[in-house]
Structures are given as C-alpha cells and as structure tokens.
Design an enzyme around this catalytic site. Structure first.
Site, PDB file in Angstrom:
ATOM      1  N   GLY A 163     -13.802  30.221  -4.721  1.00  0.00           N
ATOM      2  CA  GLY A 163     -14.961  29.914  -5.261  1.00  0.00           C
ATOM      3  C   GLY A 163     -15.034  29.930  -6.642  1.00  0.00           C
ATOM      4  N   GLU A 194      -6.378  34.676   1.903  1.00  0.00           N
ATOM      5  CA  GLU A 194      -7.608  33.962   0.812  1.00  0.00           C
ATOM      6  C   GLU A 194      -7.939  35.533   0.144  1.00  0.00           C
ATOM      7  OE1 GLU A 194      -9.402  30.196   2.275  1.00  0.00           O
ATOM      8  OE2 GLU A 194     -10.651  31.830   3.106  1.00  0.00           O
ATOM      9  N   GLY A 203     -14.339  24.055  -1.771  1.00  0.00           N
ATOM     10  CA  GLY A 203     -14.887  23.062  -2.414  1.00  0.00           C
ATOM     11  C   GLY A 203     -14.190  21.766  -2.589  1.00  0.00           C
ATOM     12  N   GLU A 225     -16.174  35.397   3.879  1.00  0.00           N
ATOM     13  CA  GLU A 225     -17.500  35.536   3.514  1.00  0.00           C
ATOM     14  C   GLU A 225     -18.074  36.067   4.983  1.00  0.00           C
ATOM     15  OE1 GLU A 225     -17.666  31.251   2.770  1.00  0.00           O
ATOM     16  OE2 GLU A 225     -16.740  31.910   0.588  1.00  0.00           O
ATOM     17  N   HIS A 270     -13.305  34.758   8.148  1.00  0.00           N
ATOM     18  CA  HIS A 270     -13.281  34.656   6.746  1.00  0.00           C
ATOM     19  C   HIS A 270     -13.813  35.395   5.942  1.00  0.00           C
ATOM     20  CE1 HIS A 270     -14.583  32.359   3.353  1.00  0.00           C
ATOM     21  NE2 HIS A 270     -13.545  31.220   3.638  1.00  0.00           N
ATOM     22  N   SER A 293      -9.489  28.660  -4.385  1.00  0.00           N
ATOM     23  CA  SER A 293      -9.538  27.631  -5.498  1.00  0.00           C
ATOM     24  C   SER A 293      -8.223  26.633  -5.530  1.00  0.00           C
ATOM     25  CB  SER A 293      -9.576  28.469  -6.728  1.00  0.00           C
ATOM     26  OG  SER A 293     -10.882  29.356  -6.953  1.00  0.00           O
ATOM     27  N   ASN A 325     -12.126  23.698   4.872  1.00  0.00           N
ATOM     28  CA  ASN A 325     -13.305  24.396   5.373  1.00  0.00           C
ATOM     29  C   ASN A 325     -14.569  24.205   4.473  1.00  0.00           C
ATOM     30  OD1 ASN A 325     -15.205  26.290   6.016  1.00  0.00           O
ATOM     31  ND2 ASN A 325     -14.195  28.067   5.140  1.00  0.00           N
ATOM     32  N   TRP A 326     -15.635  23.327   5.374  1.00  0.00           N
ATOM     33  CA  TRP A 326     -16.604  22.767   4.530  1.00  0.00           C
ATOM     34  C   TRP A 326     -17.871  23.971   4.354  1.00  0.00           C
ATOM     35  CZ3 TRP A 326     -17.708  17.526   7.203  1.00  0.00           C
ATOM     36  CH2 TRP A 326     -16.455  16.455   7.140  1.00  0.00           C
ATOM     37  N   LYS A 327     -17.522  24.867   4.978  1.00  0.00           N
ATOM     38  CA  LYS A 327     -18.552  26.056   4.801  1.00  0.00           C
ATOM     39  C   LYS A 327     -19.798  25.556   5.352  1.00  0.00           C
ATOM     40  CE  LYS A 327     -15.569  28.344   1.434  1.00  0.00           C
ATOM     41  NZ  LYS A 327     -15.329  29.307   0.267  1.00  0.00           N
TER      42      LYS A 327
HETATM   43  P1  13P Z   1     -12.611  27.410  -2.664  1.00  0.00           P
HETATM   44  O1  13P Z   1     -11.364  26.506  -2.054  1.00  0.00           O
HETATM   45  O2  13P Z   1     -13.815  26.832  -2.669  1.00  0.00           O
HETATM   46  O3  13P Z   1     -12.355  28.494  -3.544  1.00  0.00           O
HETATM   47  O4  13P Z   1     -12.676  28.312  -1.019  1.00  0.00           O
HETATM   48  C1  13P Z   1     -11.641  28.939  -0.465  1.00  0.00           C
HETATM   49  C2  13P Z   1     -12.069  29.072   0.906  1.00  0.00           C
HETATM   50  O5  13P Z   1     -12.855  30.349   1.307  1.00  0.00           O
HETATM   51  C3  13P Z   1     -11.641  28.368   2.062  1.00  0.00           C
HETATM   52  O6  13P Z   1     -11.886  28.960   3.312  1.00  0.00           O
END
Ligand code: 13P
Length: 257
Positions: A178, A172, A240, A102, A100, A218, A9-11
């Site tokens: 993160g 998640e 990440g 977020e 998600h 993470s 997931n590149w966000k």
């Molecule tokens: P991280 O791997 O950066 O913690 O993010 C996880 C995430 O939200 C994947 O959708």
C-alpha cells in the site's frame, strides 16, 4: 510447470453490490480469453466475508477462483467474530489467505495462531496462501531472510507433506504494501529463491518445486511484467490494483503476448 496465480485481495473493500459489479466488469475483460489464460495461469479474488455470497453467484460459470481473507481452525463453536472453513466452502471458497501482514501487525496474530489456521485450512482441503514478509526496520537491519524464513518455518510446521501439495506462499514485504514502493524484481527474487530452498528442504525437491510463491506489495500493471519474469515469482497477491477491473485484468495478463 507451475501455473501462475494472480490473486486479488480486496481487503476491507466492496459491499456485496460493489463486488458483483466488479466481477461483471472483470468477466467482461477476461472471459473471452479464458482458455488462453487457463493454459498457464489461475485467477482468484478474495472478497470480505459478507461479500463472498454475492461474488460466488456472480462467478457462476467462470474459471475465476474464490478465496477468503482468513479462516478459523475449528469447524464451529464459541469463537465470536470468526468464520470456519465449512462455512466458506458452502459458497465455493477454495483458497484462504493466512497470516497476512495486516493480520500479524494490526490484529496481533502470531506464528502459533497462524500455524493453527493453516493446519485447519489444510484439514478442510482448502488451499492456504501463507503470507510472510519483513518490516522496513527489519530489512534495514539485515534481518529480512531470518524473519521471512522463521515465519515460513512456523507455518510449514503445520503443513504435513502428504496433504499440503497445493500450499501457496506469498512474500509481501510490509514496507511495500500500500505504499507504492514495490520491491525491485531482484529484491523479490532473492527472497523467493530462499523460500524455494526452504520449501524443498521441507517437502522434498519435487513437491517443493510445485509450490507457487507469489509476490505482493504495490503490484501494478506497470511493474508486474518485470516481476513475473523472475524464475521464482509465480504470480502476485494484489491489493489496491485488484479493485479495478481494468488494472487487475492487465496484471492477470502479465507476460502474455
Ligand atoms: P497493495 O497491492 O495495495 O500494496 O496490497 C498488497 C497486499 O497486501 C495484498 O495482500
């Protein structure tokens, strides 16, 4: 056997040019092993909307799958700022991340909206990756299972059995995203096992056992092997660590000799 799924997931990261560069580097790492990888796993990247066309081109001839980070439930219309499934499918997008944390927490998407998006994705034959997870406060108050299963049920209510065979769930925990504080394999497995029970209740045993349950939060090359060794962890949703070819390629090879 459930094929594992490793999804990046590149966000809100990587321009079209940067996305193309990352795909070239990732293919340099993975293409030579694509037959071995394909035996028991799938790889997916989910770039930002505007980066999807460039990544789609860069993936020509690759077995890496293409996903989006959200989708609207209508095909078209007056929905400023939204993108529809038919638009995404023009670029070979097959999967879409829905709900998600977020989206839930920063953009206030609630279970109703998430269920509509999920139903829309299924109606357009896309594979939804439904995300669920508790906050730190909820975990500390012993609310983890209640919160996660309520989010799951709200999503599943929009997933008709006969058309949801490819549904993917991602657990998640919000406190792990993160932060560098990944869930322990035992913490993750405990929740995944409860999700598996709910999936069997909803779909029946055979189809419930086919649904992949990914862990996210993470995930790194250092912790993926112990996570993937758990019986109900079928892959990872990686933030990440998916932005660097080397670390994502290492994660994709989790558990391989
Ligand atoms: P991280 O791997 O950066 O913690 O993010 C996880 C995430 O939200 C994947 O959708």
């Amino acid at each position: 056997m459930r094929k594992k799924l490793f999804a990046g997931n590149w966000k809100m990261n990587l321009t079209p040019l940067e996305g193309r560069t990352l795909i070239a580097a990732l293919r340099a790492q993975l293409d030579r092993d694509s037959a071995a990888l394909a035996a028991d796993r799938e790889v997916l990247v989910a770039p930002p909307f505007v980066t999807i066309p460039a990544v789609s081109q860069a993936l020509a001839g690759s077995s890496i799958l293409l996903g989006a980070q959200n989708v609207h439930f209508e095909s078209k219309g007056a929905f400023t700022g939204e993108v529809s499934a038919p638009m995404l499918k023009c670029f070979g997008v097959t999967h879409v991340i829905i709900g998600h944390s977020e989206r839930r927490h920063i953009f206030k998407e609630d279970d109703d909206l998430i269920a509509k998006r999920l139903a829309g994705a299924i109606a357009h034959q896309m594979t939804p990756i439904l995300c669920v997870g508790e906050t730190l406060e909820q975990r500390q108050q012993g609310e983890t299972m209640r919160v996660v299963l309520a989010q799951l049920q709200a999503g599943l209510a929009a997933a008709p059995t006969e058309r949801s065979a490819h549904l993917v769930v991602a657990y998640e925990p919000v406190w792990a995203i993160g932060t560098g504080h990944t869930a322990t394999p035992q913490q993750a497995q405990e929740v995944h096992a409860a999700i598996r029970v709910a999936l069997r209740d909803h779909f029946g045993k055979e189809q419930g056992d086919r649904v992949r349950i990914l862990y996210g939060g993470s995930v790194t090359p250092d912790n993926i092997d112990s996570l993937i060794a758990q019986p109900d962890i079928d892959g990872a949703l990686v933030g990440g660590a998916s932005l660097k070819a080397e670390s994502f390629a290492r994660i994709v090879r989790a558990g391989m000799a």
